[in-house]
Design an enzyme around this catalytic site. Sequence first.
Site, PDB file in Angstrom:
ATOM      1  CD  GLU A  93     -11.751   5.919   5.225  1.00 12.45           C
ATOM      2  OE1 GLU A  93     -11.260   4.956   5.815  1.00 12.45           O
ATOM      3  OE2 GLU A  93     -11.138   6.556   4.351  1.00 12.45           O
TER       4      GLU A  93
ATOM      5  NE  ARG B  25      -2.359   1.110   3.586  1.00 14.84           N
ATOM      6  CZ  ARG B  25      -3.037   0.850   4.701  1.00 14.84           C
ATOM      7  NH1 ARG B  25      -4.306   0.521   4.645  1.00 14.84           N
ATOM      8  NH2 ARG B  25      -2.441   0.917   5.867  1.00 14.84           N
TER       9      ARG B  25
ATOM     10  CE  LYS C  10      -2.156   4.692   7.464  1.00 16.85           C
ATOM     11  NZ  LYS C  10      -3.382   5.226   8.021  1.00 16.85           N
TER      12      LYS C  10
END
Length: 340
Positions: free
Chosen positions: A221, A84, A185
């Site tokens: 989220e 990721r 992220k």
Amino acid sequence: MKQKVEDLDWKNLGFVYRDLPYRYEAKYKDGEWQEGKLIENSTLVLSEGAEILHYGQEIFEGLKAYRREDGKINLFRPDENAHRFALSAERLAMPPFPEDRFVEAVKQVVLANKEYVPPYDSGATLYLRPFMIGTSNVLGVQAANEYTFRIFAVPVGAYIKGLNPADYIVSEYDRAAYAGTGQAKTSGNYASSLLPSVEAHKNGFADCLYLDPREHKYVDEFGGANFYGITQEGQFVTPKSKSILISITKRSLLELAKKQGLNPVERQITLEEAFIMKEAGAMGTAAVISPVGSITYEGKKHVIYSETETGPVTTKLYNELVDIQYGKQEGPEGWVQTID
Ligand code: PLP
Ligand code: COI
């Protein structure tokens, strides 16, 4: 000041930064990653023109090391974090850090700070925070050509309220744009969630629940975790969206839920549907699995399952996930890497 291990109260660590003895650092220069090493200095020295200070070229990860009953240490799916991290790098126009070197560096940091991995059964873990920033000078909006990669470690306790239900409020703000950086992220996503979370905390909520940024109709989220619900039919559902982080905990729970016969699915979930879930939770590395006690929207509080008790499905998923992470139970192949 360096954190002394004897000053730590393992059961009351909170989720706060502490300066441990060692971190890993590698630099990118002249089109390639240099050899990295463990260093002691937690300080970074930056030029005032450094990219990160102006245009936010930063990505990070979060993963944990778990002390097993036999004293050895487990890492949970560090290769997924490495992957990721590479995807986030691509989205932020940064040079990917080699995935095998990422995992190797994580292990080095854990071993160098080994005595800071909390004892088995303390409920605490060693949280690892890999990150990368653009360091070269820029004035126009452009990607840097020099970068610093680091991994530091901090012993931590529960992030939200552990396995106690928490209250959330639906935010009027968006944390990420529809085709923006929500799947990466990167610090910008968290910067946009700061004001909403300050306001939420002021009003007694654990965090915000964000809606999809295009229609404000579907659940996206939380500020620091993905959402799941258990429908009245007992199905595990979690949002499918272009603007949420691709959570490793979520992907793991999708597998565990399948094994538990919960027929898991990723799909759009309207806010109205979320209100009538049998159970709901927040899932993430820091959050682990944390039950949703209530969701407040337009001044109305919708209790999910209970404000004080944790539902049976959430409890079972939590136990299975945590048992795998601590090595009490065998997980699917490759999920756990043991180091000592
Ligand atoms: N969503 C957000 C916004 C997060 O910050 C996190 C934490 O990393 C997650 C979801 C959960 O992701 P993971 O399970 O990979 O930690
Ligand atoms: C994590 O779970 O690792 C995160 O990065 C969440 C963060 C908001 C603490």
